[in-house]
Design a protein around this motif. Structure first.
Motif, mmCIF file in Angstrom:
data_model
loop_
_atom_site.group_PDB
_atom_site.id
_atom_site.type_symbol
_atom_site.label_atom_id
_atom_site.label_comp_id
_atom_site.label_asym_id
_atom_site.label_seq_id
_atom_site.Cartn_x
_atom_site.Cartn_y
_atom_site.Cartn_z
ATOM 1 N N THR A 55 0.843 -1.187 0.000
ATOM 2 C CA THR A 55 0.000 0.000 0.000
ATOM 3 C C THR A 55 0.882 1.242 0.000
ATOM 4 O O THR A 55 2.067 1.183 0.359
ATOM 5 C CB THR A 55 -0.942 0.017 1.226
ATOM 6 O OG1 THR A 55 -1.828 1.141 1.129
ATOM 7 C CG2 THR A 55 -0.168 0.095 2.531
ATOM 8 N N GLY A 56 0.311 2.352 -0.396
ATOM 9 C CA GLY A 56 1.067 3.596 -0.400
ATOM 10 C C GLY A 56 0.198 4.733 -0.889
ATOM 11 O O GLY A 56 -0.873 4.525 -1.470
ATOM 12 N N LEU A 57 0.666 5.954 -0.648
ATOM 13 C CA LEU A 57 -0.120 7.135 -1.002
ATOM 14 C C LEU A 57 0.675 8.101 -1.883
ATOM 15 O O LEU A 57 1.880 8.248 -1.722
ATOM 16 C CB LEU A 57 -0.593 7.836 0.269
ATOM 17 C CG LEU A 57 0.480 8.331 1.252
ATOM 18 C CD1 LEU A 57 0.859 9.789 0.999
ATOM 19 C CD2 LEU A 57 0.033 8.149 2.693
ATOM 20 N N SER A 58 -0.019 8.704 -2.822
ATOM 21 C CA SER A 58 0.567 9.698 -3.719
ATOM 22 C C SER A 58 1.788 9.116 -4.445
ATOM 23 O O SER A 58 1.653 8.166 -5.194
ATOM 24 C CB SER A 58 0.909 10.968 -2.929
ATOM 25 O OG SER A 58 1.183 12.043 -3.777
ATOM 26 N N GLN B 46 3.594 -12.165 -6.451
ATOM 27 C CA GLN B 46 4.076 -12.197 -5.067
ATOM 28 C C GLN B 46 3.064 -11.693 -4.050
ATOM 29 O O GLN B 46 3.000 -12.213 -2.943
ATOM 30 C CB GLN B 46 5.360 -11.381 -4.915
ATOM 31 C CG GLN B 46 5.908 -11.404 -3.492
ATOM 32 C CD GLN B 46 7.278 -10.781 -3.368
ATOM 33 O OE1 GLN B 46 7.670 -9.955 -4.187
ATOM 34 N NE2 GLN B 46 8.020 -11.165 -2.341
ATOM 35 N N PHE B 47 2.272 -10.708 -4.413
ATOM 36 C CA PHE B 47 1.462 -10.022 -3.417
ATOM 37 C C PHE B 47 0.022 -10.522 -3.348
ATOM 38 O O PHE B 47 -0.599 -10.828 -4.360
ATOM 39 C CB PHE B 47 1.501 -8.520 -3.671
ATOM 40 C CG PHE B 47 2.900 -7.966 -3.700
ATOM 41 C CD1 PHE B 47 3.716 -8.075 -2.589
ATOM 42 C CD2 PHE B 47 3.414 -7.376 -4.841
ATOM 43 C CE1 PHE B 47 5.027 -7.592 -2.599
ATOM 44 C CE2 PHE B 47 4.714 -6.893 -4.882
ATOM 45 C CZ PHE B 47 5.521 -6.999 -3.750
ATOM 46 N N ALA B 48 -0.498 -10.554 -2.119
ATOM 47 C CA ALA B 48 -1.852 -11.059 -1.887
ATOM 48 C C ALA B 48 -2.914 -9.996 -2.138
ATOM 49 O O ALA B 48 -4.055 -10.323 -2.460
ATOM 50 C CB ALA B 48 -1.972 -11.580 -0.459
ATOM 51 N N ALA B 49 -2.552 -8.727 -1.988
ATOM 52 C CA ALA B 49 -3.510 -7.644 -2.190
ATOM 53 C C ALA B 49 -2.758 -6.316 -2.193
ATOM 54 O O ALA B 49 -1.627 -6.226 -1.705
ATOM 55 C CB ALA B 49 -4.579 -7.642 -1.100
ATOM 56 N N ALA B 50 -3.423 -5.287 -2.730
ATOM 57 C CA ALA B 50 -2.808 -3.966 -2.798
ATOM 58 C C ALA B 50 -3.843 -2.881 -2.537
ATOM 59 O O ALA B 50 -5.009 -3.010 -2.941
ATOM 60 C CB ALA B 50 -2.166 -3.747 -4.165
ATOM 61 N N ILE B 51 -3.401 -1.819 -1.861
ATOM 62 C CA ILE B 51 -4.241 -0.642 -1.645
ATOM 63 C C ILE B 51 -3.465 0.594 -2.116
ATOM 64 O O ILE B 51 -2.730 1.219 -1.339
ATOM 65 C CB ILE B 51 -4.635 -0.485 -0.165
ATOM 66 C CG1 ILE B 51 -5.436 -1.696 0.306
ATOM 67 C CG2 ILE B 51 -5.454 0.795 0.038
ATOM 68 C CD1 ILE B 51 -5.859 -1.631 1.759
ATOM 69 N N PRO B 52 -3.575 0.943 -3.400
ATOM 70 C CA PRO B 52 -2.930 2.152 -3.901
ATOM 71 C C PRO B 52 -3.843 3.364 -3.701
ATOM 72 O O PRO B 52 -5.020 3.326 -4.054
ATOM 73 C CB PRO B 52 -2.727 1.848 -5.391
ATOM 74 C CG PRO B 52 -3.736 0.785 -5.725
ATOM 75 C CD PRO B 52 -4.186 0.139 -4.454
ATOM 76 N N ILE B 53 -3.291 4.425 -3.124
ATOM 77 C CA ILE B 53 -4.063 5.624 -2.817
ATOM 78 C C ILE B 53 -3.528 6.804 -3.623
ATOM 79 O O ILE B 53 -2.335 7.104 -3.582
ATOM 80 C CB ILE B 53 -3.998 5.936 -1.310
ATOM 81 C CG1 ILE B 53 -4.473 4.721 -0.492
ATOM 82 C CG2 ILE B 53 -4.837 7.162 -0.966
ATOM 83 C CD1 ILE B 53 -4.256 4.863 1.000
#
Length: 259
Positions: free
Chosen positions: A153-156, A172-179
């Protein structure tokens, strides 16, 4: 240049002094540094599960901060979101490792123009992103981490970094939260099967709201089922409400990497 300066100034304005509970939560992050064989280094902070038991496996969350938190103090990157992850409520419900690297000044997680309508992912990752991905590998060797529950996850600037990491390592990744970020829409098919929850402010003038909308549409066209939350009337700060939302953690930690 104007957009970059505005992005920096906007982030600084939002850096309000944390309350006592938040300060206590942030004290749980241990200061560390990762170095590669060539001497390149990446400062980072790590939050460990309370009563860590090596016999158990724990999720890992990698967080990439925004442009305003770049530097070399290994502290500034904790200002947004990390007190939420480290809160007693979240840590008790979802014991996990949370890692927050700090990008050096004048560098980026993803080498692209934040103000552009679109971009093509560079062939090679930026140095801070390469070191971040290597750091994940290193931590998996050091700690008992569940390989099927690694989240990003991460912002901007970190939102762009989240898409960049996901598209470089789609398996590789199970999920993502891009902001409030954006990715390469041409690569949407590579990550269509990864659970993604995207957030953006409807009135963002720093990173165009269309960057998230376009990625969501590209994922849907590729057969994906992304979640998308757009905050009407909200500008660039779409992260405060996101990381303060209990449903975000419930969704994130319920995801497992698909075989």
């Amino acid at each position: 240049m104007k957009t970059t300066l505005y992005l920096f100034a906007t982030t600084l304005l939002l850096m309000l002094p944390p309350n006592a509970n938040a300060q206590d939560a942030l004290k749980q992050f241990e200061a560390r540094q990762y170095s590669d064989a060539d001497g390149n280094s990446l400062s980072y902070r790590i939050l460990k599960p309370k009563q860590y038991d090596p016999a158990k496996k724990y999720p890992l969350v990698m967080f990439w901060h925004g442009a305003g938190e770049r530097g070399d103090d290994n502290q500034r990157q904790l200002v947004h979101g990390m007190a939420d992850f480290a809160s007693a409520e979240v840590m008790e419900k979802y014991p996990a490792f949370v890692v927050a690297p700090q990008c050096p000044k004048n560098q980026k997680w993803a080498n692209n123009d934040w103000s552009a309508d679109q971009h093509t992912m560079s062939e090679q990752p930026s140095t801070p992103m390469r070191l971040s991905l290597e750091l994940i590998d290193s931590l998996q060797k050091e700690f008992s981490i569940d390989a099927d529950r690694i989240y990003v996850t991460g912002l901007s600037m970190g939102g762009f970094g989240t898409w960049d990491a996901l598209q470089r390592r789609p398996k590789q990744f199970a999920a993502a939260i891009p902001i409030c970020g954006g990715g390469d829409t041409a690569l949407a098919e590579k990550i269509a099967s990864v659970p993604v929850w995207v957030f953006h402010g409807g009135n963002d003038t720093v990173v165009k709201t269309s960057r998230s909308r376009d990625m969501v549409q590209a994922l849907k066209e590729a057969g994906g089922k992304p979640k998308y939350t757009e905050y009407p009337g909200v500008g660039h700060n779409s992260w405060s409400a996101t990381y303060a939302n209990p449903e975000v953690y419930k969704w994130l930690f319920s995801q497992r990497r698909s075989s």
